[in-house]
Every structure is written in C-alpha cells, then in structure tokens.
Design a protein around this motif. Structure first.
Motif, PDB file in Angstrom:
ATOM      1  N   ILE A  14     -31.509  -5.035 -35.694  1.00  0.00           N
ATOM      2  CA  ILE A  14     -32.424  -5.996 -36.311  1.00  0.00           C
ATOM      3  C   ILE A  14     -33.610  -5.278 -36.940  1.00  0.00           C
ATOM      4  N   ALA A  15     -34.208  -4.354 -36.202  1.00  0.00           N
ATOM      5  CA  ALA A  15     -35.389  -3.641 -36.708  1.00  0.00           C
ATOM      6  C   ALA A  15     -35.069  -2.865 -37.976  1.00  0.00           C
ATOM      7  N   LEU A  16     -33.949  -2.157 -37.987  1.00  0.00           N
ATOM      8  CA  LEU A  16     -33.572  -1.356 -39.153  1.00  0.00           C
ATOM      9  C   LEU A  16     -33.196  -2.243 -40.338  1.00  0.00           C
ATOM     10  N   ALA A  17     -32.485  -3.330 -40.081  1.00  0.00           N
ATOM     11  CA  ALA A  17     -32.107  -4.242 -41.165  1.00  0.00           C
ATOM     12  C   ALA A  17     -33.350  -4.880 -41.782  1.00  0.00           C
ATOM     13  N   GLN A  18     -34.317  -5.211 -40.961  1.00  0.00           N
ATOM     14  CA  GLN A  18     -35.558  -5.787 -41.487  1.00  0.00           C
ATOM     15  C   GLN A  18     -36.330  -4.768 -42.314  1.00  0.00           C
ATOM     16  N   GLU A  19     -36.308  -3.507 -41.890  1.00  0.00           N
ATOM     17  CA  GLU A  19     -36.954  -2.449 -42.675  1.00  0.00           C
ATOM     18  C   GLU A  19     -36.249  -2.289 -44.023  1.00  0.00           C
ATOM     19  N   ALA A  20     -34.919  -2.318 -43.998  1.00  0.00           N
ATOM     20  CA  ALA A  20     -34.152  -2.210 -45.246  1.00  0.00           C
ATOM     21  C   ALA A  20     -34.438  -3.401 -46.148  1.00  0.00           C
ATOM     22  N   MET A  21     -34.524  -4.586 -45.563  1.00  0.00           N
ATOM     23  CA  MET A  21     -34.777  -5.799 -46.332  1.00  0.00           C
ATOM     24  C   MET A  21     -36.160  -5.761 -46.972  1.00  0.00           C
ATOM     25  N   ALA A  22     -37.135  -5.154 -46.276  1.00  0.00           N
ATOM     26  CA  ALA A  22     -38.482  -5.056 -46.832  1.00  0.00           C
ATOM     27  C   ALA A  22     -38.496  -4.180 -48.085  1.00  0.00           C
ATOM     28  N   ILE A  23     -37.573  -3.210 -48.143  1.00  0.00           N
ATOM     29  CA  ILE A  23     -37.484  -2.324 -49.309  1.00  0.00           C
ATOM     30  C   ILE A  23     -36.739  -3.011 -50.448  1.00  0.00           C
ATOM     31  N   ASP A  24     -35.631  -3.689 -50.113  1.00  0.00           N
ATOM     32  CA  ASP A  24     -34.857  -4.398 -51.142  1.00  0.00           C
ATOM     33  C   ASP A  24     -34.373  -5.738 -50.577  1.00  0.00           C
ATOM     34  N   PRO A  25     -35.167  -6.794 -50.757  1.00  0.00           N
ATOM     35  CA  PRO A  25     -34.796  -8.114 -50.217  1.00  0.00           C
ATOM     36  C   PRO A  25     -33.676  -8.807 -50.984  1.00  0.00           C
ATOM     37  N   TYR A  26     -33.227  -8.224 -52.087  1.00  0.00           N
ATOM     38  CA  TYR A  26     -32.210  -8.862 -52.914  1.00  0.00           C
ATOM     39  C   TYR A  26     -30.843  -8.200 -52.791  1.00  0.00           C
ATOM     40  N   ASP A  27     -30.686  -7.358 -51.789  1.00  0.00           N
ATOM     41  CA  ASP A  27     -29.381  -6.735 -51.567  1.00  0.00           C
ATOM     42  C   ASP A  27     -28.615  -7.548 -50.527  1.00  0.00           C
ATOM     43  N   HIS A  28     -27.469  -8.085 -50.913  1.00  0.00           N
ATOM     44  CA  HIS A  28     -26.743  -8.971 -49.999  1.00  0.00           C
ATOM     45  C   HIS A  28     -26.168  -8.253 -48.785  1.00  0.00           C
ATOM     46  N   HIS A  29     -25.896  -6.947 -48.918  1.00  0.00           N
ATOM     47  CA  HIS A  29     -25.381  -6.193 -47.776  1.00  0.00           C
ATOM     48  C   HIS A  29     -26.377  -6.226 -46.618  1.00  0.00           C
ATOM     49  N   VAL A  30     -27.656  -6.106 -46.937  1.00  0.00           N
ATOM     50  CA  VAL A  30     -28.687  -6.077 -45.911  1.00  0.00           C
ATOM     51  C   VAL A  30     -28.731  -7.407 -45.160  1.00  0.00           C
TER      52      VAL A  30
END
Length: 218
Positions: A133-149
């Motif tokens: 969860i923590a890593l996915a949220q960090e990734a989402m903060a960088i690119d919130p429009y990537d569906h993989h995240v």
C-alpha cells in the motif's frame, strides 16, 4: 516454439564462452566469437522470446547472463525484476527492486513493481500488504494517471482485507484505463475484469456479514 529451441542451443554456447573472447585460429579453422555488445544484444532477443513463451526460468537465465557480462546493464536490471516475480523467485526480485527504488526514487514504475511483489507474492515471508500500500501510494503520487498503479493499490488493499477501498481503487482504475490507458491488451482487460469481480465479491460478502446497508456505496 521452434524459435525457442534454436535460441536455447545458441544460448548454451554463449554461456560457456568467455566474455570478451576474440577471433581465434584452431587447426586452420577460424572461430568468430561475439563481442560483449553482440552477446548482450543476442541474449536480449533470447530473453524476450522466452518471456513471450512464458518460459520464465529460461528468461531469468538469459538476463542473469547479461548482468554477468555487464552488471550495470540498465534495461536488464529493470526487466529482470518483473521476470523474477513471474518466475516466483521472490527474494531475488525483492533485493533487486529495492536497490533500484533506492537508486531511482522518482521512477514510479519501479515502486509499482515492488508494491506488486509485496501484494501478490505466494511466499508469506515476502508478501506484505502494508508495504505494498505504501509503495503503491508513493507511485500514485508521482503518476496518478497510470492504471497499473491503481490495479496494484487495489490488490494491496485486497490482501490486507480492506475490501471497500480495494473495490473503489479497482473501479477507479477502470476509469483511468479508459481515459488514459494506451495499448491495453485483451489479456489485461480480462485480468482487470476478474480483479473487479473479486474485489466486489469480497466487499459484498463483508457487508453482508457485518449487516451494512448499501448507503456507503452512494
């Protein structure tokens, strides 16, 4: 499959040959040994072919041979982490991806891959939903429009029993993929649809057990 068999034979010859070997003369016969760059290029094509056929253990061998020749080969370092996950070599995947995340903290794809590992590893010693969860949220903060995240975040919520959040994340993933996704394959669509069904079943079951009404969905 024939392409794989031919590649495997040639790969065995490449693995046995010393790195950087040059042209040699033996009993009047000239033997042309490939340069390191040529060997890497060939091994990349072999690894790609194995991966396409889902021969993950063989793909790992090819990528590891590349990294023996050039430990800093960027493409192989990036890709082999994903291949390790598919081959269920989780400890190797965790070590490599953790190193890459530390080296490239702004690369959301690396964080997403490590999060996916923690969310889906079959080995309980590696699986860690909260880290995912923590890593996915960090990734989402960088690119919130990537569906993989968003798919990874949904899976992380799912494995930690947060089914409402999992369902909301995966349905948002569908919206993001429709609006921003490019090159989504039918195989990916099928996998995402199954993920949506899985999360919804889990949330519906949880609501039924807890006696929760449908007001929370509105």
């Amino acid at each position: 499959m024939k392409r794989i068999l031919v590649s495997a034979l040639t790969l065995a010859a490449l693995v046995s040959a010393p790195a950087g070997a040059q042209t040699q003369e033996s009993a009047g016969i000239q033997i042309n040994q490939k340069t390191d760059a040529e060997r890497i290029e060939f091994l990349l094509s072999v690894a790609d072919a194995y991966f396409a056929e889902k021969e993950y253990e063989s793909a790992v061998s090819a990528y590891e041979r590349i990294l023996e020749i050039d430990p800093n080969h960027q493409q192989s370092r990036y890709v082999i982490g994903h291949v390790y996950i598919e081959a269920k070599q989780y400890q190797k995947a965790e070590k490599l991806l953790s190193e890459l995340v530390e080296d490239f903290p702004e690369d959301f794809k690396l964080k997403n891959n490590l999060a996916w590992l923690y969310a889906t590893a079959e080995d309980p010693a590696v699986r860690d939903g909260h880290k995912a969860i923590a890593l996915a949220q960090e990734a989402m903060a960088i690119d919130p429009y990537d569906h993989h995240v968003w798919s990874t975040l949904a899976e992380a919520y799912y494995v930690t029993g947060q089914y409402e959040k999992a369902y909301r994340a995966i349905t948002h993933m569908a919206s993001v993929a429709t609006t921003h996704g490019q090159g989504v394959t039918q195989e990916q669509v099928d996998a995402y649809n199954e993920q949506i069904r899985k999360c919804k079943r889990a949330w519906d079951t949880q609501k039924m057990i807890e006696g929760t009404d449908d007001e929370s969905e509105k």
